[in-house]
Design a protein around this motif. Structure first.
Motif, short mmCIF file in Angstrom:
data_model
loop_
_atom_site.label_atom_id
_atom_site.label_comp_id
_atom_site.label_asym_id
_atom_site.label_seq_id
_atom_site.Cartn_x
_atom_site.Cartn_y
_atom_site.Cartn_z
N ALA A 149 -6.98 -8.70 1.27
CA ALA A 149 -7.50 -8.54 0.83
C ALA A 149 -7.12 -7.94 -0.30
O ALA A 149 -5.98 -7.31 0.09
N MET A 150 -7.07 -8.52 -1.64
CA MET A 150 -6.29 -7.94 -3.15
C MET A 150 -6.57 -7.65 -4.14
O MET A 150 -8.05 -7.86 -4.13
N ALA A 206 -4.25 10.12 2.59
CA ALA A 206 -5.06 9.28 3.00
C ALA A 206 -6.17 9.46 1.90
O ALA A 206 -6.60 10.12 1.39
N LYS A 207 -6.12 8.36 2.20
CA LYS A 207 -7.82 7.48 0.93
C LYS A 207 -8.29 6.45 1.32
O LYS A 207 -8.11 4.85 1.93
N PRO A 208 -9.23 6.82 0.71
CA PRO A 208 -10.86 5.23 1.47
C PRO A 208 -9.59 3.93 1.24
O PRO A 208 -10.10 3.00 1.92
N HIS A 209 -9.72 3.54 -0.29
CA HIS A 209 -9.03 1.98 -0.43
C HIS A 209 -7.77 1.87 0.41
O HIS A 209 -7.43 0.44 0.24
N LEU A 210 -7.58 2.78 0.84
CA LEU A 210 -5.73 2.01 1.26
C LEU A 210 -6.05 2.10 3.42
O LEU A 210 -5.16 1.62 3.32
N MET A 211 -7.55 1.93 3.49
CA MET A 211 -7.68 2.12 5.04
C MET A 211 -8.03 0.60 5.51
O MET A 211 -8.17 0.01 4.63
N ALA A 212 -7.16 0.40 6.86
CA ALA A 212 -6.84 -1.07 6.51
C ALA A 212 -7.95 -1.74 6.85
O ALA A 212 -7.79 -3.17 6.18
N ALA A 226 -1.68 -5.08 -2.31
CA ALA A 226 -1.70 -6.52 -1.94
C ALA A 226 -1.40 -6.21 -0.29
O ALA A 226 -1.40 -4.82 -0.40
N PRO A 227 -2.05 -6.63 1.00
CA PRO A 227 -2.24 -6.47 2.06
C PRO A 227 -1.28 -6.59 2.99
O PRO A 227 -0.92 -7.27 3.75
N MET A 228 -0.16 -5.76 2.36
CA MET A 228 0.90 -5.18 3.34
C MET A 228 1.77 -4.51 2.52
O MET A 228 1.08 -3.45 1.88
N PRO A 229 2.33 -3.43 3.73
CA PRO A 229 3.13 -2.51 3.89
C PRO A 229 3.49 -1.92 2.61
O PRO A 229 3.54 -0.88 1.85
N ARG A 230 4.88 -3.01 2.03
CA ARG A 230 5.49 -2.63 1.49
C ARG A 230 6.38 -3.95 0.40
O ARG A 230 5.95 -4.73 1.70
N GLY A 231 6.65 -3.48 -0.93
CA GLY A 231 7.18 -4.45 -1.62
C GLY A 231 6.68 -4.93 -2.29
O GLY A 231 4.82 -4.89 -3.59
N ILE A 232 6.96 -5.66 -3.60
CA ILE A 232 6.56 -5.63 -5.03
C ILE A 232 7.36 -7.11 -5.92
O ILE A 232 7.94 -7.78 -5.41
N LEU A 233 5.75 -8.21 -5.99
CA LEU A 233 6.53 -9.35 -6.61
C LEU A 233 5.77 -8.74 -7.92
O LEU A 233 4.74 -8.84 -8.62
N ALA A 234 6.70 -8.48 -8.78
CA ALA A 234 6.38 -9.44 -10.28
C ALA A 234 6.65 -10.69 -11.41
O ALA A 234 7.31 -10.45 -10.93
N THR A 235 5.13 -11.12 -11.45
CA THR A 235 5.18 -11.68 -12.55
C THR A 235 5.29 -11.73 -14.27
O THR A 235 4.19 -11.22 -14.29
N THR A 253 0.53 -1.13 -0.28
CA THR A 253 -0.02 0.10 0.47
C THR A 253 1.15 1.24 -0.47
O THR A 253 0.83 2.15 -0.48
N THR A 254 2.09 1.08 -0.12
CA THR A 254 2.65 2.81 0.37
C THR A 254 2.83 2.74 -1.23
O THR A 254 3.86 4.26 -1.10
#
Length: 348
Positions: A202-203, A190-196, A238-247, A183-184
């Motif tokens: 969810a993805m 602040a954005k509604p879709h980024l609220m916990a 993805a439901p995590m603060p940081r990171g990217i996984l590119a396939t 989400t970072t």
């Protein structure tokens, strides 16, 4: 020895704070002005308490006067805000722009995705990115005084697939990329879709069929292939603060087999300090690169589908943004490229 003074414009955001974190561990740099827009006048520690050495600094207004007098200025500003400020800074100042303002080299591509005037193109900040002739973008960054840091998605996606295109073991006409980001990547506002309550557990996809990073990725892969690449790119949250996984997947070229595919990636990254091809059977995991400037890559040939699959994991705030910015600064100033950049992650 001259100590390099570095200012960070947009230090109140996630990318700006990550730049500050890395510079605190850089032996050649002293952190200068920290600036913000709406958060100007705020104590930095109120926003980034994890950066204790800078906690008592007060964020200053983002303007050319505040940024003047530094050797390096990092611009961690919203897209479309860097160009006007960069014009006001002296030519001998190294400017590292983490926004999109100078990444694209085609005005039509810029106008299709952004609502500000096209500002031109600066040297592009993925040092490891291959060209079709075997050279890399690193050569363009040495001594450069204006550098455009790539988008976080393009870094992972491009480094995942470029070796196969440069080596001719995959076709350029049908590259498909699906990538998940923490989400970072959407910034600190602040954005509604980024609220916990909305994002956790969810993805969801977004920018489907027209994400603004598509032309950047397409340009990078076209340069690697030496001919036009066609890219379909779908990002997901993805439901995590940081990171990217590119396939990433692409059609295998005629005559390519599993051995030649792996050899292309192994040769491309054998000497790279920040891009690692994992042992066969081991696949990238975002948790393994958290907080580091590393990209973990794996590749295989799906013989049934006739496609090559390459996966890359990175921390979107480190190698995906701030780490790339510091890496580019090192190259610009003639320092060892790895100076001040972590090659170990944080786990669990």
């Amino acid at each position: 020895m001259h100590v390099i003074s570095a200012a960070i414009a947009g230090a109140s955001g996630y990318a700006g704070a990550e730049i500050a974190r890395l510079l605190l561990g850089h032996p050649e740099v002293e952190v200068g002005a920290l600036t913000a827009s709406g958060n100007a006048g705020t104590r930095f520690g109120a926003l980034s308490p994890h950066l204790q050495p800078l906690a008592d600094r007060v964020l200053q207004p983002t303007d050319a006067t505040t940024l003047a007098g530094h050797d390096v200025v990092f611009l961690a500003l919203p897209h479309g805000h860097s160009a006007a400020l960069a014009e006001q800074l002296p030519a001998d100042v190294t400017i590292i722009d983490c926004g999109a303002d100078f990444r694209l080299d085609d005005e039509a591509d810029w106008s299709a995705y952004y609502d500000t005037p096209f500002a031109g193109t600066w040297p592009y900040g993925i040092p490891e990115l291959l060209r079709a002739d075997g050279s890399r973008h690193r050569a363009d960054l040495r001594g450069a005084r204006r550098i455009a840091v790539p988008g976080c998605y393009p870094t992972a996606a491009s480094l995942a697939m470029a070796p196969g295109l440069a080596a001719g073991v995959v076709e350029a006409e049908d590259v498909v990329i699906v990538a998940a980001s923490g989400t970072t990547g959407a910034g600190r506002s602040a954005k509604p879709h980024l609220m916990a309550s909305e994002a956790m557990g969810a993805m969801s996809p977004y920018g489907v069929g027209g994400h603004r990073h598509t032309p950047e990725i397409e340009r990078n892969l076209s340069v690697a292939a030496g001919r036009a690449a066609s890219v379909s790119f779908t990002p997901t949250l993805a439901p995590m603060p940081r990171g990217i996984l590119a396939t990433t997947t692409a059609r295998a070229a005629k005559g390519a087999d599993a051995a030649s595919v792996r050899a292309a990636w192994a040769e491309a990254y054998a000497e790279e300090p920040f891009v690692h091809l994992l042992p066969e059977g081991s696949w990238p995991h975002t948790g393994s690169v958290l907080g580091s400037n590393l990209v973990h890559v794996q590749v295989t040939l799906d013989e049934r589908a006739g496609r090559v699959v390459a996966v890359a994991a990175e921390d979107n705030l480190t190698k995906g943004t701030a780490g790339a910015a510091v890496q580019c600064m090192n190259l610009s100033l003639g320092l060892a490229e790895t100076t001040g950049l972590p090659t170990t992650g944080v786990a669990p």
